[in-house]
Design a protein around this motif. Structure first.
Motif, mmCIF file in Angstrom:
data_model
loop_
_atom_site.group_PDB
_atom_site.id
_atom_site.type_symbol
_atom_site.label_atom_id
_atom_site.label_comp_id
_atom_site.label_asym_id
_atom_site.label_seq_id
_atom_site.Cartn_x
_atom_site.Cartn_y
_atom_site.Cartn_z
ATOM 1 N N HIS A 1 -24.927 59.418 -9.744
ATOM 2 C CA HIS A 1 -24.061 60.535 -10.139
ATOM 3 C C HIS A 1 -22.731 60.068 -10.723
ATOM 4 C CE1 HIS A 1 -26.894 63.263 -8.299
ATOM 5 N NE2 HIS A 1 -26.773 62.639 -7.139
ATOM 6 N N ASN B 1 -16.870 56.157 -12.130
ATOM 7 C CA ASN B 1 -15.722 56.996 -11.784
ATOM 8 C C ASN B 1 -14.764 56.262 -10.847
ATOM 9 O OD1 ASN B 1 -16.679 59.081 -13.371
ATOM 10 N ND2 ASN B 1 -17.509 60.255 -11.666
ATOM 11 N N THR C 1 -10.159 55.761 -19.974
ATOM 12 C CA THR C 1 -11.519 56.270 -19.859
ATOM 13 C C THR C 1 -12.467 55.088 -19.944
ATOM 14 O OG1 THR C 1 -10.910 58.355 -20.945
ATOM 15 C CG2 THR C 1 -13.256 57.809 -20.853
ATOM 16 N N ARG D 1 -20.338 59.085 -20.740
ATOM 17 C CA ARG D 1 -19.366 60.189 -20.724
ATOM 18 C C ARG D 1 -19.805 61.324 -21.649
ATOM 19 N NH1 ARG D 1 -16.945 59.428 -16.050
ATOM 20 N NH2 ARG D 1 -15.933 57.432 -15.916
ATOM 21 N N ARG E 1 -22.651 63.096 -20.080
ATOM 22 C CA ARG E 1 -22.180 63.868 -18.920
ATOM 23 C C ARG E 1 -21.527 65.169 -19.369
ATOM 24 N NH1 ARG E 1 -23.303 65.383 -13.977
ATOM 25 N NH2 ARG E 1 -21.461 65.702 -12.702
ATOM 26 N N VAL E 2 -20.762 65.124 -20.465
ATOM 27 C CA VAL E 2 -20.141 66.338 -20.999
ATOM 28 C C VAL E 2 -21.225 67.346 -21.383
ATOM 29 C CG1 VAL E 2 -18.863 67.266 -22.984
ATOM 30 C CG2 VAL E 2 -17.970 65.298 -21.732
ATOM 31 N N THR F 1 -24.247 67.554 -20.141
ATOM 32 C CA THR F 1 -24.850 68.028 -18.897
ATOM 33 C C THR F 1 -23.959 69.072 -18.231
ATOM 34 O OG1 THR F 1 -25.973 65.929 -18.559
ATOM 35 C CG2 THR F 1 -25.679 67.314 -16.604
ATOM 36 N N LEU F 2 -22.659 68.811 -18.168
ATOM 37 C CA LEU F 2 -21.721 69.754 -17.548
ATOM 38 C C LEU F 2 -21.644 71.053 -18.336
ATOM 39 C CD1 LEU F 2 -18.857 67.323 -16.511
ATOM 40 C CD2 LEU F 2 -20.463 68.482 -14.989
ATOM 41 N N MET G 1 -16.622 67.485 -7.688
ATOM 42 C CA MET G 1 -16.606 66.568 -8.825
ATOM 43 C C MET G 1 -15.177 66.157 -9.128
ATOM 44 S SD MET G 1 -17.607 69.300 -11.871
ATOM 45 C CE MET G 1 -19.087 69.842 -11.085
ATOM 46 N N GLU H 1 -14.044 66.195 -14.738
ATOM 47 C CA GLU H 1 -15.291 66.936 -14.888
ATOM 48 C C GLU H 1 -15.072 68.420 -14.606
ATOM 49 O OE1 GLU H 1 -18.401 65.079 -12.584
ATOM 50 O OE2 GLU H 1 -18.542 63.396 -14.001
ATOM 51 N N ARG H 2 -14.227 68.735 -13.623
ATOM 52 C CA ARG H 2 -13.915 70.143 -13.355
ATOM 53 C C ARG H 2 -13.245 70.775 -14.568
ATOM 54 N NH1 ARG H 2 -11.784 67.983 -8.591
ATOM 55 N NH2 ARG H 2 -9.687 68.600 -9.214
ATOM 56 N N GLN I 1 -13.769 70.106 -17.617
ATOM 57 C CA GLN I 1 -14.818 70.378 -18.601
ATOM 58 C C GLN I 1 -15.484 71.726 -18.305
ATOM 59 O OE1 GLN I 1 -15.657 68.810 -21.401
ATOM 60 N NE2 GLN I 1 -17.296 70.252 -21.808
#
Length: 173
Positions: free
Chosen positions: A74, A79, A100, A107, A110-111, A113-114, A137, A141-142, A144
């Motif tokens: 995950h 991170n 980053t 990344r 992941r964007v 996916t989010l 998270m 990520e939050r 996003q």
């Protein structure tokens, strides 16, 4: 891990801070690269990295055959390394710099996916009328999730809980 001398430090600057400040940013980015290189090597991962400095942001991309190990379950490992990198910059008095870390476009994936998660959960909230609590998270990520649903006219988002178990809640407006 290859030695820091084998790693590529590519720097790119944009308009913004003075030339002297950019030189300091590049120097601290090189130090950060060596620091993280040592940690990754101690994890038993053979990786190379490229570093790009843009204004007040450092992007570090790692190439390795052990992508899954460096990313972690995950995204926990990458991170955690990114958090260590930010602490390193803060310790060096460069708290205004953001960093980053990325491996194999993790990344970007992941964007995506989010974004899908946010849209699917928003549809679920509208269909059921019940709020949805997402898994905890990291703040980036939050953000996003919040930005994906900011213009949604049916739902709203907020964060609940305390770090490191802070999570996004999606509810009807």
């Amino acid at each position: 891990m290859t030695t820091p001398a084998d790693q590529t430090v590519a720097t790119q600057t944009t308009e913004g801070p003075t030339v002297n400040r950019q030189a300091e940013y590049q120097q601290v980015a090189a130090e950060l690269n060596r620091y993280l290189g040592t940690i990754i090597s101690q994890l038993g991962i053979d990786a190379t990295s490229t570093v790009e400095v843009k204004h007040r942001h450092i992007n570090m991309n790692f190439k390795t055959e052990q992508e899954g190990l460096l990313i972690g379950k995950h995204g926990r490992t990458i991170n955690a390394l990114q958090s260590l990198a930010q602490v390193f910059l803060n310790h060096k008095r460069f708290s205004k710099l953001e960093v980053t870390l990325d491996v194999a476009n993790y990344r970007e994936r992941r964007v995506e996916t989010l974004t899908r998660l946010a849209e699917n959960m928003a549809r679920e909230v509208v269909a059921t009328g019940k709020p949805v609590y997402l898994d905890p998270m990291p703040s980036f990520e939050r953000k996003q999730i919040h930005s994906v649903l900011a213009d949604n006219e049916h739902v709203m988002t907020y964060s609940a809980g305390t770090e490191p178990k802070r999570a996004v809640v999606i509810t009807l407006k």
